[in-house]
Design a protein around this motif. Structure first.
Motif, PDB file in Angstrom:
ATOM      1  N   TYR A 229       0.854  -1.190   0.000  1.00 45.41           N
ATOM      2  CA  TYR A 229       0.000   0.000   0.000  1.00 45.41           C
ATOM      3  C   TYR A 229       0.887   1.237   0.000  1.00 45.41           C
ATOM      4  CZ  TYR A 229      -3.623  -3.247   1.555  1.00 45.41           C
ATOM      5  OH  TYR A 229      -4.502  -4.284   1.656  1.00 45.41           O
ATOM      6  N   VAL A 230       0.686   2.121  -0.962  1.00 47.16           N
ATOM      7  CA  VAL A 230       1.451   3.363  -0.969  1.00 47.16           C
ATOM      8  C   VAL A 230       0.483   4.545  -0.986  1.00 47.16           C
ATOM      9  CG1 VAL A 230       3.593   2.531  -2.004  1.00 47.16           C
ATOM     10  CG2 VAL A 230       1.660   3.091  -3.467  1.00 47.16           C
ATOM     11  N   ASN A 231       0.902   5.642  -0.371  1.00 48.41           N
ATOM     12  CA  ASN A 231       0.064   6.842  -0.419  1.00 48.41           C
ATOM     13  C   ASN A 231       0.343   7.620  -1.700  1.00 48.41           C
ATOM     14  OD1 ASN A 231       2.479   8.141  -0.021  1.00 48.41           O
ATOM     15  ND2 ASN A 231       2.087   8.670   2.120  1.00 48.41           N
ATOM     16  N   ASP A 232      -0.297   8.783  -1.850  1.00 53.28           N
ATOM     17  CA  ASP A 232      -0.164   9.506  -3.126  1.00 53.28           C
ATOM     18  C   ASP A 232       1.251  10.037  -3.338  1.00 53.28           C
ATOM     19  OD1 ASP A 232      -0.540  11.188  -1.035  1.00 53.28           O
ATOM     20  OD2 ASP A 232      -2.460  12.005  -1.755  1.00 53.28           O
ATOM     21  N   LYS A 233       2.083  10.023  -2.279  1.00 51.98           N
ATOM     22  CA  LYS A 233       3.478  10.439  -2.478  1.00 51.98           C
ATOM     23  C   LYS A 233       4.378   9.248  -2.795  1.00 51.98           C
ATOM     24  CE  LYS A 233       3.117  14.384   0.596  1.00 51.98           C
ATOM     25  NZ  LYS A 233       2.539  14.172   1.946  1.00 51.98           N
ATOM     26  N   GLY A 234       3.764   8.073  -2.918  1.00 48.17           N
ATOM     27  CA  GLY A 234       4.551   6.894  -3.251  1.00 48.17           C
ATOM     28  C   GLY A 234       5.231   6.265  -2.044  1.00 48.17           C
ATOM     29  N   LEU A 235       4.882   6.726  -0.829  1.00 46.68           N
ATOM     30  CA  LEU A 235       5.492   6.160   0.369  1.00 46.68           C
ATOM     31  C   LEU A 235       4.614   5.032   0.909  1.00 46.68           C
ATOM     32  CD1 LEU A 235       6.551   9.493   2.050  1.00 46.68           C
ATOM     33  CD2 LEU A 235       8.071   7.773   1.063  1.00 46.68           C
ATOM     34  N   PRO A 236       5.229   3.976   1.432  1.00 44.39           N
ATOM     35  CA  PRO A 236       4.430   2.856   1.936  1.00 44.39           C
ATOM     36  C   PRO A 236       3.642   3.235   3.190  1.00 44.39           C
ATOM     37  CG  PRO A 236       6.752   2.519   2.433  1.00 44.39           C
ATOM     38  CD  PRO A 236       6.676   3.722   1.545  1.00 44.39           C
ATOM     39  N   MET A 237       2.393   2.781   3.250  1.00 47.69           N
ATOM     40  CA  MET A 237       1.580   3.004   4.455  1.00 47.69           C
ATOM     41  C   MET A 237       1.620   1.709   5.247  1.00 47.69           C
ATOM     42  SD  MET A 237      -1.531   5.208   2.868  1.00 47.69           S
ATOM     43  CE  MET A 237      -2.010   4.038   1.626  1.00 47.69           C
ATOM     44  N   ASN A 238       2.592   1.648   6.168  1.00 47.71           N
ATOM     45  CA  ASN A 238       2.900   0.366   6.782  1.00 47.71           C
ATOM     46  C   ASN A 238       1.808  -0.170   7.692  1.00 47.71           C
ATOM     47  OD1 ASN A 238       5.271  -0.307   5.539  1.00 47.71           O
ATOM     48  ND2 ASN A 238       6.552   0.832   6.986  1.00 47.71           N
ATOM     49  N   ASN A 239       0.997   0.714   8.283  1.00 48.65           N
ATOM     50  CA  ASN A 239      -0.083   0.174   9.128  1.00 48.65           C
ATOM     51  C   ASN A 239      -1.130  -0.544   8.266  1.00 48.65           C
ATOM     52  OD1 ASN A 239      -0.660   2.647   8.055  1.00 48.65           O
ATOM     53  ND2 ASN A 239      -1.764   3.428   9.851  1.00 48.65           N
TER      54      ASN A 239
END
Lengths: 273, 328
Positions: A229-239
Motif C-alpha cells: 500500500y502506498v500513499n499519493d506520495k509513493g510512500l508505503p503506508m505500513n499500518n
C-alpha cells in the motif's frame, strides 16, 4: 528425568516460543497503529488506541476483495485438480503393473528434486505464446499434471490396502476406474486431507506464479500484498500493509490451528527414509 | 497373509476372467498394462508438457539472442554461456547464493534438530510447543517477508526499538550491508519446518534401542551420538538436499524489498541472489537468451550439488532398511 531439568527445559521452550511468535504479535500490533504511531521513534509497542479502521482501509484502498477472490479461485482449482489427479496417478503406481513402470516411478521420484523455478519461467514464455497468460488455464494444467510428492503419498497409502478388496470388485465386474473411484478414493481421506491442506497453502502462498502469469488487476492476494500500500506520495503506508497482511495470513493460520495434526502427518508419512 | 490363500484367490480371478468372453478379448496382463498407462497419463503428459518441454525451450532460447519481443532472433551458439563467465555481476550473485545456502541450510537443520529433541521430551504441553514453534513455517512467504520488513523498519521497527531501550544506536537494517542478516533471520524463522521432519524421524527410532543403551550404562550424549544421529541420518540427508535445492533457487530477497518482479534490479547488493539476477535479466533487461542460459546453469549447478551430496553422504548415511519405493 529430574524436576529441575523439566522446569529448565520448559523455560527454554517458552523463550523459543516467544521469539517465534513475537513477529506475528508485532504484525498485529502494527496493524492497529495510527500513522502517528508509525512515525514515532522509539516505536510504539502496542497502540494505546487501537485503530481498527486500518482494516477497512486496507480492504478499500486496494482491490482487496477482487484479489482475495482470485486467490480463492486459483486455490480451489489447484487443490481439487491436484488432489484428484495425484490420487488417480498414485492408484496406477500402487495397484497396476506394466512394462516401464519401475523406470517411470524412478522418474517421478527424481522430479521431486527438480528446481521448480527453472521450469516456471520458460513455462511462462510458452503460455504467453499460446495467449493463455492472464487466464486460469495454467493452474488447470498444473493441477491436472498432479504433484510428484502427493502422487507418492497416495501411492504409499493405496499400496497398503488389502488386495482382496479389488479382487472382490473385479469378480463383481467392476473395472479399475470404478475400483479407484468407489473403493480406494473413499478410503484415502487422511491423504486427501493432507493433500488439500498442502495444495491450498501452496496455492494461497504462491508469489511467482501469479506475479508472472496474471496482470496487476487480476492478480492474487499474495502479489497484491507484496507490492503493498502506498500513499499519493509513493510512500508505503505500513499500518495498512500490516492490516492487509494479517487478513492475508489469517486463513492459513486458522486452517493450521484446526488441522495441525494433518499438517504434521502430511510430512511424517512421506516416507523420507 | 498366507501366500497359499492369495494364490487361490488369484486363480479364481483368472478363471472368472476367462469365463467372461465379452470383456476379455486380450490377456489380462495386457489390459492391466493399458489401464496402468491410462492412470499415469495425466502425470506423464504434465511432466512432458510442463517440465521437459519448457526446459528444452529454455535451452533453445539460451542459444539465441532473443529479447522476447522482436520476432527476429539470431542463433548465437554458446555465446550466452561464455558471457555468463565474463559477467562479474552474475558470478558474484552465484557466489552470494552459495554463501546463503551454506549459512542457512546447516543453521536451519541444526536449530530444527535441537528443537525436535527438546519437544520430544516428556514434558507438559509439548503439543502446544510443537504447534507454536512450527507456526511460522506455515505463514506464506509474502506474509513473512512483510512482517520482517515491519520489524526491521528503521524508525517504526521493533528491532531498533529494542536497541534503543538497550541504549544502542538504531541500525538501518533494510539496506546494505545489514540486509543480509534480515534475510538469514527470515529464513531461520521457518526452522519449525525442519523441526517437524526431524521430530518424525526421532519418533521412528525404536524405543528398545535407546532403553538397551541405557541399561548398558550409556550416557545421554553417548546414545544421542551413537544411536539417535546415525538412525536420523537419512532424514538429515533429505533435509540437506531439499534445503540446498530450495535455497539455491531462493528469491526471498525480492519479497523483502520491492515485492515486484520488475523491481528485481533494485534489490540491495548484499541480497542480490542468483534468481534475483535472473528475474532482472528477464523482466527488466529483456535479455531472454542470456537469462535462459542462466537458468540452465542453475539447473546444472543444482543437479551437481545434489549428486555431490548423495555421493559424499553414501558412506555416512545409515539405512536400517532399503530405501523405499525403489524396490517392489
Amino acid at each position: 528425568m529430574t524436576r529441575t531439568y523439566r522446569w529448565a527445559l520448559s523455560l527454554v521452550l517458552l523463550a523459543v516460543v516467544l521469539v517465534m511468535i513475537s513477529p506475528i504479535l508485532w504484525l498485529v500490533s502494527s496493524s492497529l497503529k495510527s500513522s502517528a504511531d508509525m512515525a514515532s521513534f522509539p516505536p510504539t509497542w502496542w497502540p494505546s488506541q487501537p485503530r481498527f479502521e486500518n482494516y477497512t482501509e486496507a480492504i478499500t484502498s486496494v482491490n482487496f476483495l477482487g484479489a482475495a477472490q482470485n486467490s480463492l479461485t486459483i486455490a480451489f482449482i489447484s487443490t481439487t485438480l491436484t488432489t484428484l489427479s495425484s490420487a488417480w496417478v498414485g492408484f496406477g503406481f500402487a495397484r497396476l503393473t506394466a512394462p516401464g513402470k519401475k523406470q517411470l516411478f524412478v522418474v517421478l521420484l527424481a522430479t521431486m528434486m527438480l528446481p521448480g523455478i527453472v521450469t516456471l519461467v520458460p513455462t511462462y514464455l510458452i503460455f504467453a505464446k499460446l495467449h493463455m497468460v492472464n487466464t486460469y488455464w495454467p493452474w488447470v494444467a498444473w493441477g491436472l499434471g498432479g504433484s510428484a510428492f502427493l502422487i507418492f503419498l497416495f501411492r504409499q497409502f493405496f499400496a497398503g490396502i488389502p488386495r482382496e478388496m479389488e479382487e472382490a470388485a473385479i469378480i463383481d465386474g467392476c473395472g479399475y476406474v470404478g475400483i479407484f473411484w468407489r473403493i480406494f478414493l473413499p478410503q484415502s481421506w487422511p491423504v486427501i486431507a493432507a493433500s488439500v491442506i498442502l495444495s491450498f497453502t501452496h496455492a494461497w502462498g504462491d508469489f511467482v506464479g501469479p506475479a508472472m502469469f496474471l496482470s496487476q488487476d487480476s492478480t492474487t492476494l499474495a502479489v497484491a500484498m507484496a507490492t503493498g500500500y502506498v500513499n499519493d506520495k509513493g510512500l508505503p503506508m505500513n499500518n495498512l500493509v500490516a492490516a492487509g497482511a494479517v487478513m492475508y495470513v489469517l486463513p492459513v493460520l486458522i486452517l493450521f490451528l484446526f488441522m495441525q495434526r494433518r499438517f504434521v502427518s502430511g510430512f511424517s508419512t512421506s516416507g523420507i527414509k | 497373509m498366507s501366500s497359499a490363500l492369495t494364490d487361490v484367490r488369484r486363480s479364481t480371478v483368472a478363471e472368472a476372467a476367462v469365463e467372461r468372453p465379452d470383456r476379455k478379448k486380450k490377456p489380462p496382463t495386457l489390459r492391466k498394462a493399458r489401464t496402468f498407462y491410462l492412470f499415469v497419463a495425466p502425470w506423464v503428459l504434465g511432466f512432458v508438457g510442463l517440465t521437459v518441454f519448457p526446459l528444452g525451450y529454455a535451452f533453445w532460447l539460451s542459444l539465441t539472442d532473443s529479447d522476447g519481443l522482436s520476432p527476429r532472433t539470431h542463433f548465437v551458439g554458446f555465446q550466452n554461456y561464455v558471457d555468463i563467465f565474463h559477467d562479474p555481476l552474475t558470478l558474484s550473485s552465484l557466489a552470494k547464493t552459495g554463501m546463503f545456502a551454506l549459512v542457512t541450510v546447516p543453521l536451519s537443520i541444526l536449530a530444527g534438530l535441537l528443537l525436535a529433541v527438546m519437544v520430544n521430551q516428556p514434558i507438559r504441553a509439548r503439543g502446544l510447543y510443537r504447534a507454536l514453534i512450527y507456526l511460522p513455517a506455515v505463514v506464506p512467504p509474502v506474509g513473512a517477508a512483510l512482517t520482517f520488513r515491519l520489524i526491521f523498519d528503521r524508525d517504526a521497527g521493533a528491532a531498533n526499538g529494542i536497541l534503543s531501550t538497550l541504549g544502542a544506536n538504531p541500525i538501518t537494517w533494510l539496506v546494505d550491508p545489514n540486509v543480509r542478516y534480515v534475510l538469514y533471520a527470515l529464513v531461520l524463522w521457518g526452522c519449525g519446518g525442519s523441526m517437524i521432519i526431524s521430530l518424525a524421524g526421532l519418533q521412528d527410532i525404536p524405543r528398545e534401542l535407546l532403553e538397551a543403551a541405557q541399561v548398558d550404562g550409556a550416557s545421554y550424549w553417548q546414545s544421542f551420538t551413537r544411536i539417535t544421529i546415525p538412525l536420523l541420518s537419512p532424514v538429515i540427508l533429505f533435509q540437506v538436499i531439499t534445503g540446498m535445492i530450495g535455497s539455491l533457487q531462493s528469491f526471498a530477497p525480492l519479497l523483502l524489498s520491492s515485492g515486484s518482479l520488475s523491481g528485481a534490479g533494485a534489490v540491495p547488493q548484499g541480497n542480490y541472489l542468483y534468481m534475483i539476477h535472473v528475474f532482472a535479466q528477464y523482466f527488466s533487461a529483456s535479455r531472454f537468451g542470456y537469462a535462459s542460459a542462466m537458468l540452465w546453469l542453475l539447473f546444472a549447478v543444482i543437479l551437481l550439488v545434489t549428486l555431490l551430496i548423495i555421493k559424499v553422504s553414501a558412506r555416512t548415511v545409515f539405512y536400517t532398511v532399503e530405501p523405499e519405493g525403489t524396490s517392489k
